[in-house]
Every structure is written in C-alpha cells, then in structure tokens.
Write an enzyme that holds these catalytic residues in place. Structure first.
Site, PDB file in Angstrom:
ATOM      1  N   GLY A 127      50.638  64.091  35.162  1.00 23.29           N
ATOM      2  CA  GLY A 127      51.835  64.785  35.194  1.00 23.29           C
ATOM      3  C   GLY A 127      52.457  64.906  33.641  1.00 23.29           C
ATOM      4  CB  SER A 128      56.090  65.144  32.573  1.00 23.41           C
ATOM      5  OG  SER A 128      56.533  63.966  33.092  1.00 23.41           O
ATOM      6  N   GLY A 181      54.116  59.692  32.210  1.00 23.05           N
ATOM      7  CA  GLY A 181      53.027  58.904  31.952  1.00 23.05           C
ATOM      8  C   GLY A 181      53.341  57.853  31.148  1.00 23.05           C
ATOM      9  CD  GLU A 241      45.576  66.092  32.653  1.00 27.99           C
ATOM     10  OE1 GLU A 241      46.058  66.683  31.365  1.00 27.99           O
ATOM     11  OE2 GLU A 241      45.537  66.594  33.375  1.00 27.99           O
TER      12      GLU A 241
END
Length: 508
Positions: A239-240, A244, A261
């Site tokens: 995600g963003s 994260g 990721e």
C-alpha cells in the site's frame, strides 16, 4: 456480473471466513462494493467482528500445528491443484477483477495469470527448500542450516492488485508450511471472497485442516489489529508509504517481522541512443495501464534535451489514439480510477502542477457523459515540469505523466534517484555503456532496474520490491521464500570428544 459471482460460487456474501466456513454471527458492520466502471452496487460483504477475528486466530494456530507437518512436496501438490482451479476460473475471476477494480479486461486476466504462475513456481519450490552445509573447524562435527515455517502470516493487500499480490505472499507462505490471514482492501472485497471460495474447494477435497487459509474483511482497524497481534509473526503489507510506516512501527514495536511493498515514483530515462518505437510504447503502457494505479506505473520520463521535442510529439500522437471507457470492452485501453476520492487526488495533483508552473502538453480533466456515469473516469495527461518540482516527489495514483529534460547522463541518473521512493526504474538506450552504468552501483537506486523495457510488468520469477520509502521488502520469486521462514543453524558432534570452537580450553 451476478452471473459471474454465481459461477465463482459466491452466493451468500459473509466475511470473517476461515477455509470452508462462513461465520454468521454479528452481521452489523458491512462493506458495500461499488464498481468504478458504472457506479453500480455489486454486493454487500459483512465485516469481520472482533469475536470472529479471535476465533479465526485460534483456528489458524491449530491448523498450523498440523499443516507444518505435511511434507513440502505434498503441500506443493495442493498448491498445484489451486493453480489448476485458477486456470478453470481465469475468465470469470479476471472479469470480476476488471469490474470491481476497474482495470482493463486484459489486465484482469493477466492478474489471474500471475496467480497461476506463482502457483507453478511454488510447486517447484516445494522440492527446493534447502539450506547450506558448512565445514566445521572442529573435527568430528558437521554444521548445516535448515528453514522452518513461522506460523501465521498476515497479508494486507491493496485495491490495485486485488488478487495477485495476495497470491505472491500466500503461495510461498503455504509451501513453506505457514497458514495465512488475508485482509484485502475494503474497496475490492469480492475479489478476495472469490479467491477464498476457489481455495476452499481445493482444500476440502484434500482434507486440509480448517484454518490454513483465512479471510477477514473490514476497514483499516482490522489491518492495525493484525499489525499489533503477537500471534502473527510476519505481516506482509502492500500500500502507501504512510500505511507502511504505521504497519512497520506496530510490527517492529513487538519485534515481529514485516515485509513492506509500498509507494513507487518510477522513471524511464530516454537517451539519444534509444529505440523510440520501444520507448514510446513502454512509456504509454507504464503511464496509463491500470489508469496509472500500479505501484510500478511510470510517473516520470527523463528525456535528453536533443530528442525532447521528438519524444513529446510522438507521445501526443499516441495519446490521441487512447480509448477510454468500460474496461470490460477490450477495445478500450484505459478504465476508471478506483473511486471519487482517487479522482479528487488526481484533480489536486493537476492544480499543484499549475501552481508550480508545469506546462500541460495534454490537459487533464474528469470525463463526463453517459459512458462515464460513475464519475471515476479521467483523461490521461502529460505535463512538462522542472526536476525540482515538489509534485514529482510524491506518488499520485492516476494517469499523470511528468516530462523532465536532462543534458548529460550523470544528471539523468541524479534526477532518477532524487525522489524518496525506490521501486522500479528503466532506461531506453542501445548504448552498452549507458545500460551498464544504469545497472551499476552508481546507477539506479531502485529495487527493479530495466533496460529497454518499461517500469511496469514484473515477472514472478524475480524478487519484487524496492528501496527507500518503498519499504525494502521482497515478494514473489528468487529467494523471497526465506521471508516466510526462520533460519536455524545446527551443529552435530559425531566424535567421542567435546572440542570447543576457537580452540578454547575448558578443563574440569
């Protein structure tokens, strides 16, 4: 679409699911899934309650005790059958991905193919989960390492790849002997339910313990719950960067493991020695594929000043041929953004471009009319900006392509590396020296660096992920499987004495 759901075995939509079971209690909170294609409601998915979550954790822990004892090749055989089931359901699942997420039908089918590919990869891996053997400095001793499963692997996935990224993590976790708990994006819950149904049928036929594959649906609170749960030793989150950082802090605070990721801000360098036919095609697919909502989408083109006008003119000509509309129509290249919130972010980015003096080569706008009734369709745009513009430092999930000029190769590399993210990168050149320098330690600082292909479209054979604010995690191929296991170093003494390492003497 209701026919597609029926073909995928989705009839009663309830969440908080463990393999083969639909938990029925506490149907209070729910998610309504709307398609960005036409704005219509597809179905209602009930959210996982706290009580159901705790029940699922207990089921998963019990299942792990049995699943880890299955020989890895036997686990691989089950995953092979999952791959076969996905092959049978590729058309229907791909159409659901396209309709619920909004990507083109070709990309929907391609995403399911990624799932099939990682199943095949994992089947082979089931006979290759090997460790090293090392020579001991002590006579009559043998040293080696082996790998054991972790337990419960939590997977938090994003809307843009509603099924593929789950499979990258899940198939590797399963073949390594782990069980999984999946929290999909609340924007694409039906894709997750469909996957769970396909898997449940295969697992039931093979007599797997209930709780190997688990699905929970709800908002970010559930993701936070997984991140903070000491019963979940590894959390893989996609995600963003903002999300994260939150997950990483929560998992790190309990000394768990995280595989992150996150955002991408990817660039293609186009040199005077580039094959422009390849470069233009790669740039366009990278910029407008999935309506610019891939973490590997091409955001920046760094173009040598001598060929800037030529590249710009060819891009304008190519963009004029793009067909925008219903992604289930294979004649269309670009579908909608995921929702109206994404449209607002697109508009905000365009306004920021104007404030910073960006020159619009192709103007962006929200599209209107009967074909765009959902309000989520936007026009892909191209903006010439300065390399130090603030807008290019951030990732906007939309089809906005920034053009930047450079004079010498070192400047191009510096511009490429000047953003906080470090996921994917590419160079278009037939010059061997430029290509090798781009891939060298003084070149791209990204986790993925390509020559004469674009930034988007990774294969499952290589480890996928990036550096800096992209999070440093690696998923999918290569030796990414090691993320899902714990390493154990073993020493066996088969002699009749007890020598100590480093020649230490300890006499009694």
């Amino acid at each position: 679409m209701q026919n597609i759901l029926h073909q995928l075995g989705i009839q009663a939509i309830n969440s908080g699911t463990s393999t083969g079971t639909w938990w029925e209690e506490e149907k209070g909170e729910f998610i309504e899934s709307f398609s960005p294609v036409d704005g219509k409601k597809i179905a209602t998915v009930f959210c996982t309650s706290h009580a159901a979550y705790n029940l699922i954790i207990n089921k998963a822990e019990q299942a792990f005790k049995e699943w880890r004892l299955w020989p890895a090749p036997r686990r691989g055989e089950v995953i092979r059958q999952v791959g076969e089931a996905l092959r049978k359901n590729k058309d229907e699942l791909g159409r659901l991905v396209s309709y619920e997420m909004g990507k083109s039908l070709q990309e929907g089918w391609g995403e399911v193919q990624e799932m099939i590919d990682i199943c095949d990869f994992s089947v082979g891996l089931s006979r290759q989960l090997h460790g090293l053997t090392m020579h001991s400095e002590r006579p009559g001793h043998r040293m080696y390492e082996q790998w054991h499963p972790l337990g419960i692997v939590g997977i938090i996935s994003a809307f843009n790849f509603p099924v593929a990224v789950w499979s990258w993590n899940t198939m590797l976790a399963w073949v390594c002997g782990n069980v999984t708990i999946w929290k999909p994006s609340e924007k694409t819950p039906l894709c997750a339910v469909a996957c769970q149904k396909i898997v449940a049928d295969v697992f039931q036929k093979n007599g797997l313990p209930e709780g190997v594959s688990n699905l929970i649906t709800g908002d970010k609170v559930l993701g936070e719950k997984i991140a903070s749960d000491t019963h979940v030793p590894l959390v893989s989150a996609t995600g963003s960067t903002r999300m994260g950082k939150s997950v990483g802090a929560a998992v790190g605070g309990r000394l768990g493991r995280s595989l992150l990721e996150l955002g991408g801000n990817n660039a293609i360098i186009i040199t005077p020695d580039a094959d422009l036919n390849i470069a233009i095609r790669a740039a366009i697919f990278g910029a407008v594929g999935t309506a610019g909502q891939r973490c590997t989408s091409t955001r920046r083109l760094i173009i040598h000043e001598d060929i800037f006008e030529t590249v710009k003119d060819r891009l304008v000509a190519a963009y004029s041929q793009l067909q925008i509309g219903n992604p289930l129509d294979e004649a269309n290249h670009v579908g909608p953004l995921i929702d109206k919130s994404a449209v607002e972010q697109y508009q905000h980015a365009l306004e920021q471009c104007r404030k910073e003096g960006g020159i619009f080569i192709i103007e962006g706008k929200v599209l209107e009319g009967d074909r765009f009734e959902s309000g989520c369709y936007v026009k892909p745009c191209i903006v010439a900006v300065k390399p130090d513009s603030q807008i290019v430092q951030q990732e906007t999930f939309a089809p906005i392509l920034y053009l930047i000029t450079y004079r010498d190769f070192e400047e191009a590399i510096a511009i490429q590396n000047s953003v906080p993210q470090g996921l994917s990168s590419a160079i278009m050149t037939l010059n061997l020296r430029e290509a090798e320098q781009f891939l060298s330690v003084t070149g791209s600082d990204c986790g993925i660096a390509n020559v004469n292909i674009g930034t988007s479209g990774a294969e499952i054979g290589g480890a996928f992920g990036g550096e800096k604010e992209t999070g440093g995690g690696r998923e999918s191929g290569s030796d990414a499987w090691k993320n899902y296991m714990r390493r154990q170093t073993n020493t066996i003494n088969y002699s009749s004495i007890l020598p100590l390492a480093q020649g230490i003497k300890f006499e009694i």
